[in-house]
Motif scaffolding. Structure first.
Motif, PDB file in Angstrom:
ATOM      1  N   GLU A  45     -28.804  -2.384 -13.955  1.00 53.14           N
ATOM      2  CA  GLU A  45     -29.808  -2.797 -12.977  1.00 53.14           C
ATOM      3  C   GLU A  45     -29.713  -1.944 -11.716  1.00 53.14           C
ATOM      4  O   GLU A  45     -30.727  -1.554 -11.133  1.00 53.14           O
ATOM      5  CB  GLU A  45     -29.634  -4.275 -12.631  1.00 53.14           C
ATOM      6  CG  GLU A  45     -30.713  -4.815 -11.706  1.00 53.14           C
ATOM      7  CD  GLU A  45     -30.732  -6.321 -11.640  1.00 53.14           C
ATOM      8  OE1 GLU A  45     -31.827  -6.890 -11.467  1.00 53.14           O
ATOM      9  OE2 GLU A  45     -29.651  -6.942 -11.746  1.00 53.14           O
ATOM     10  N   THR A  60     -41.568  -4.538  -7.139  1.00 51.23           N
ATOM     11  CA  THR A  60     -40.170  -4.935  -7.301  1.00 51.23           C
ATOM     12  C   THR A  60     -39.596  -5.326  -5.938  1.00 51.23           C
ATOM     13  O   THR A  60     -40.091  -4.886  -4.902  1.00 51.23           O
ATOM     14  CB  THR A  60     -39.324  -3.788  -7.880  1.00 51.23           C
ATOM     15  OG1 THR A  60     -39.434  -2.643  -7.023  1.00 51.23           O
ATOM     16  CG2 THR A  60     -39.785  -3.419  -9.284  1.00 51.23           C
ATOM     17  N   LYS A 209     -41.054 -14.529 -18.647  1.00 46.17           N
ATOM     18  CA  LYS A 209     -40.283 -13.557 -19.425  1.00 46.17           C
ATOM     19  C   LYS A 209     -41.282 -12.689 -20.181  1.00 46.17           C
ATOM     20  O   LYS A 209     -42.066 -13.168 -20.995  1.00 46.17           O
ATOM     21  CB  LYS A 209     -39.357 -14.287 -20.395  1.00 46.17           C
ATOM     22  CG  LYS A 209     -38.365 -13.397 -21.104  1.00 46.17           C
ATOM     23  CD  LYS A 209     -37.283 -12.896 -20.178  1.00 46.17           C
ATOM     24  CE  LYS A 209     -36.293 -13.975 -19.801  1.00 46.17           C
ATOM     25  NZ  LYS A 209     -35.154 -13.435 -19.020  1.00 46.17           N
ATOM     26  N   PHE A 313     -38.532  -2.613 -20.497  1.00 50.24           N
ATOM     27  CA  PHE A 313     -38.110  -3.661 -19.569  1.00 50.24           C
ATOM     28  C   PHE A 313     -37.619  -4.901 -20.314  1.00 50.24           C
ATOM     29  O   PHE A 313     -38.068  -6.021 -20.059  1.00 50.24           O
ATOM     30  CB  PHE A 313     -39.271  -4.018 -18.638  1.00 50.24           C
ATOM     31  CG  PHE A 313     -39.804  -2.845 -17.867  1.00 50.24           C
ATOM     32  CD1 PHE A 313     -39.137  -2.375 -16.744  1.00 50.24           C
ATOM     33  CD2 PHE A 313     -40.965  -2.196 -18.275  1.00 50.24           C
ATOM     34  CE1 PHE A 313     -39.624  -1.284 -16.033  1.00 50.24           C
ATOM     35  CE2 PHE A 313     -41.467  -1.114 -17.567  1.00 50.24           C
ATOM     36  CZ  PHE A 313     -40.791  -0.649 -16.452  1.00 50.24           C
ATOM     37  N   SER A 316     -36.620  -8.592 -18.861  1.00 51.00           N
ATOM     38  CA  SER A 316     -36.999  -8.699 -17.447  1.00 51.00           C
ATOM     39  C   SER A 316     -38.029  -9.816 -17.276  1.00 51.00           C
ATOM     40  O   SER A 316     -38.629 -10.291 -18.242  1.00 51.00           O
ATOM     41  CB  SER A 316     -37.565  -7.377 -16.936  1.00 51.00           C
ATOM     42  OG  SER A 316     -38.827  -7.122 -17.509  1.00 51.00           O
ATOM     43  N   SER A 317     -38.200 -10.237 -16.038  1.00 58.99           N
ATOM     44  CA  SER A 317     -39.151 -11.299 -15.729  1.00 58.99           C
ATOM     45  C   SER A 317     -40.204 -10.795 -14.757  1.00 58.99           C
ATOM     46  O   SER A 317     -40.012  -9.796 -14.057  1.00 58.99           O
ATOM     47  CB  SER A 317     -38.432 -12.515 -15.128  1.00 58.99           C
ATOM     48  OG  SER A 317     -37.739 -13.248 -16.114  1.00 58.99           O
ATOM     49  N   MET A 360     -41.771  -7.786 -10.368  1.00 60.85           N
ATOM     50  CA  MET A 360     -40.876  -7.656 -11.522  1.00 60.85           C
ATOM     51  C   MET A 360     -39.441  -7.848 -11.040  1.00 60.85           C
ATOM     52  O   MET A 360     -39.067  -7.337  -9.986  1.00 60.85           O
ATOM     53  CB  MET A 360     -41.025  -6.270 -12.144  1.00 60.85           C
ATOM     54  CG  MET A 360     -42.417  -5.934 -12.621  1.00 60.85           C
ATOM     55  SD  MET A 360     -42.547  -4.203 -13.157  1.00 60.85           S
ATOM     56  CE  MET A 360     -41.517  -4.220 -14.644  1.00 60.85           C
ATOM     57  N   ASP A 362     -35.065  -8.676 -12.506  1.00 62.05           N
ATOM     58  CA  ASP A 362     -34.051  -8.747 -13.569  1.00 62.05           C
ATOM     59  C   ASP A 362     -34.107  -7.540 -14.511  1.00 62.05           C
ATOM     60  O   ASP A 362     -34.744  -7.581 -15.569  1.00 62.05           O
ATOM     61  CB  ASP A 362     -34.174 -10.044 -14.379  1.00 62.05           C
ATOM     62  CG  ASP A 362     -33.936 -11.274 -13.537  1.00 62.05           C
ATOM     63  OD1 ASP A 362     -33.316 -11.133 -12.469  1.00 62.05           O
ATOM     64  OD2 ASP A 362     -34.366 -12.374 -13.935  1.00 62.05           O
ATOM     65  N   PHE A 363     -33.387  -6.493 -14.122  1.00 62.25           N
ATOM     66  CA  PHE A 363     -33.433  -5.229 -14.868  1.00 62.25           C
ATOM     67  C   PHE A 363     -32.090  -4.861 -15.502  1.00 62.25           C
ATOM     68  O   PHE A 363     -31.803  -3.681 -15.699  1.00 62.25           O
ATOM     69  CB  PHE A 363     -33.903  -4.116 -13.927  1.00 62.25           C
ATOM     70  CG  PHE A 363     -35.240  -4.398 -13.287  1.00 62.25           C
ATOM     71  CD1 PHE A 363     -36.407  -4.260 -14.013  1.00 62.25           C
ATOM     72  CD2 PHE A 363     -35.310  -4.812 -11.965  1.00 62.25           C
ATOM     73  CE1 PHE A 363     -37.644  -4.530 -13.433  1.00 62.25           C
ATOM     74  CE2 PHE A 363     -36.534  -5.078 -11.370  1.00 62.25           C
ATOM     75  CZ  PHE A 363     -37.701  -4.939 -12.111  1.00 62.25           C
ATOM     76  N   THR A 366     -32.912  -3.055 -18.681  1.00 60.67           N
ATOM     77  CA  THR A 366     -33.969  -2.048 -18.625  1.00 60.67           C
ATOM     78  C   THR A 366     -33.399  -0.665 -18.935  1.00 60.67           C
ATOM     79  O   THR A 366     -32.330  -0.302 -18.444  1.00 60.67           O
ATOM     80  CB  THR A 366     -34.617  -2.035 -17.231  1.00 60.67           C
ATOM     81  OG1 THR A 366     -35.326  -3.266 -17.048  1.00 60.67           O
ATOM     82  CG2 THR A 366     -35.586  -0.880 -17.075  1.00 60.67           C
TER      83      THR A 366
END
Length: 408
Positions: A45, A60, A209, A313, A316-317, A360, A362-363, A366
Motif C-alpha cells: 500500500e 484517493t 468492495k 485494485f 480495494s474499496s 478509493m 485500501d491498496f 494493489t
C-alpha cells in the motif's frame, strides 16, 4: 526501525481514538487529528501511495507520512500505543510526537474465552464527547461486546444506531493481535492518511468492495479459494461490486442506520439496488439532489481507471460520501441530535461536487508495473473494477430515472 528503543514520551503528545466513522474493512483505523487518520503500514500500500498517478490523486486520500508505534501496558491492564513520526518519511504537516492511548479492560470471563476488551455506553460516550466538545449525544443501548455487532438475537441488523460500532470492533481486534504477538519494545509503522469525512457534519458513508476478484497475488491457496467463494456467493460476481459497510444519517430520528459486510454479502442484485437506494434516503425522503453529482464523480473515476494500464485494485474499496445535513436548513438541529465538528468546509450552498465525494481506499493488494513488491505484471486496465463501476453507475442512473431494472 523495528527493534529500536521506544521513543521518549513527549509533552506535545496527542490523544488518538478509534476512528468512529469506519464502516468497513478489518484493519483498525485510528483518528490522529480532525483531518488525519492512521492505519498499520503494509508495504504494498505504501508503494502505491508513493507512486500514485497524478490523475488518481483526486480519488484517493492524501498520503501524509509514517509514524512508528509501540505498545505500553500499565498495571491495570490498560494498553497505550505511543507513536512518533519517521522524520525521513513525513510529508506535509510538521513532525510531532503522538501519544495514542486506547484503554480496554479485561472481561470477567474465564479460561480461553476471555475477551480483551468491552466497550460500554460510557466509554463510547466519552469518545464522542472528546471528539465533539460541547455537543450532546443521542442515547444508545448498544454495548460493544461480540463480533455480531449489528445483529440482534434473531440475526437481524438494527436500523437505529447513534454511531457505527464497526470501527470499535476492528480496534479491539487489532489491540488483541498486537498485545498477544508483540512485546512493548517492538516498533510498528503506521500510515498517516487524509480523513476524507472530516468536513461533514453527519457523514453518510457507503463502503463498496470493488471488482470481480478480491484475493491478492500473494494469497495462499486456502485464502484464494475462500475469497473466490465469497465473490461467487455475492454481488461481486454478478455486478462487480458488493456492499462492505454503510452508515446513513436518519434526519427523522437523529440516528445513523448502519449495515456491515455480513449484511452486504447476503444481498442479491435486487437487494443491492434497494440498499443503495436506502443509502440515499434520510428517513424522510430520497436525496435526489445527490444522484447527479455522485454519478458524475463515478464517471470521472471510470475514465481515469480505464487509462491505468497494469493496475489491479484487488480487495480495494470505494467510498461514496455525502453530508446527512441537507444544503437547505429550514430548522435548527434538535438538541438530541448527534453532531460532529465541521472544519474547513464550504457553505451548504456550494457546488454539486462539493456535497459528495468518491474515494478509493485500501491498496494492500494493489499491483502495478514498477511496484517495489513482487507480483504478477498485468496488461491493460482492471476490467473487473471497470465492470463494477459501470454497473454501479447504471444502477444509480436507474434510481434517478425511477426505473426498477438493474444490470445483470
Amino acid at each position: 526501525m523495528v527493534g529500536q528503543s521506544p521513543p521518549c514520551e513527549s509533552s506535545s503528545a496527542v490523544l488518538l481514538e478509534p476512528f468512529v466513522h469506519q464502516v468497513g474493512g478489518h484493519m483498525s483505523m485510528m483518528k490522529y487529528d480532525e483531518h488525519t487518520i492512521c492505519k498499520p503500514l503494509v508495504s504494498q500500500e505504501l508503494s502505491f501511495y508513493e507512486s500514485l498517478p497524478l490523475a488518481m490523486r483526486q480519488f484517493t486520500p492524501q498520503y501524509k507520512g509514517i509514524v512508528s508505534v509501540h505498545l505500553k501496558k500499565d498495571s491495570l491492564g490498560n494498553v497505550t500505543l505511543i507513536a512518533s513520526p519517521s522524520l525521513d518519511n513525513v510529508t506535509g504537516d510538521p513532525a510531532v510526537t503522538i501519544w495514542h492511548k486506547c484503554k480496554w479492560a479485561a472481561s470477567t470471563g474465564t479460561g480461553g474465552e476471555r475477551a480483551l476488551g468491552t466497550w460500554s455506553h460510557t466509554q463510547v460516550t466519552k469518545t464522542f464527547k472528546d471528539s465533539c466538545p460541547g455537543k450532546k449525544l443521542l442515547r444508545t443501548d448498544l454495548q460493544y461486546r461480540t463480533d455480531s455487532l449489528l445483529e440482534d438475537a434473531n440475526g437481524n441488523q438494527s436500523e437505529r444506531k447513534s454511531y457505527n460500532p464497526w470501527g470499535l470492533h476492528c480496534h479491539r481486534q487489532h489491540l488483541n493481535r498486537m498485545s498477544s504477538k508483540h512485546n512493548e519494545n517492538k516498533l510498528h509503522q503506521f500510515l498517516l492518511l487524509e480523513n476524507v469525512v472530516s468536513k461533514y457534519n453527519y457523514p453518510c458513508i457507503l463502503d463498496l468492495k470493488m471488482g470481480t476478484r478480491q484475493h491478492g497475488d500473494d494469497a495462499s491457496e486456502e485464502k484464494k479459494a475462500r475469497h473466490i467463494k465469497k465473490c461467487e456467493q455475492s454481488t461481486s460476481a454478478s455486478l462487480g461490486v458488493r456492499i462492505c459497510g454503510m452508515q446513513v444519517y436518519q434526519a427523522d430520528t437523529g440516528h445513523f442506520l448502519c449495515k456491515d459486510k455480513y449484511y452486504g454479502r447476503k444481498l442479491s442484485p435486487e437487494g443491492f439496488r434497494q440498499t443503495l437506494r436506502q443509502f440515499l434516503c434520510n428517513g424522510n425522503h430520497l436525496r435526489m439532489d445527490l444522484l447527479e453529482p455522485i454519478i458524475l464523480r463515478l464517471k470521472a473515476l471510470l475514465s481515469v481507471i480505464r487509462k491505468q494500464s497494469s493496475y489491479r485494485f484487488y480487495s480495494s474499496s470505494l467510498l461514496i460520501i455525502y453530508d446527512g445535513q441537507e444544503p437547505k436548513e429550514n430548522t435548527a438541529p434538535l438538541d438530541n441530535h448527534l453532531h460532529f465538528q465541521k472544519t474547513n468546509c464550504t457553505t451548504s450552498h456550494g457546488t454539486h461536487l462539493s456535497r459528495v465525494d468518491v474515494r478509493m481506499i485500501d491498496f494492500a493488494h494493489t499491483t502495478f508495473k514498477g511496484s517495489k513488491c513482487n507480483h504478477t505484471t498485468y496488461d491493460g486496465p482492471d476490467h473487473g473494477y471497470i465492470f463494477g463501476l459501470e454497473n454501479l453507475i447504471k444502477i444509480l442512473q436507474n434510481i434517478s430515472e425511477g426505473k426498477r431494472e438493474i444490470p445483470m
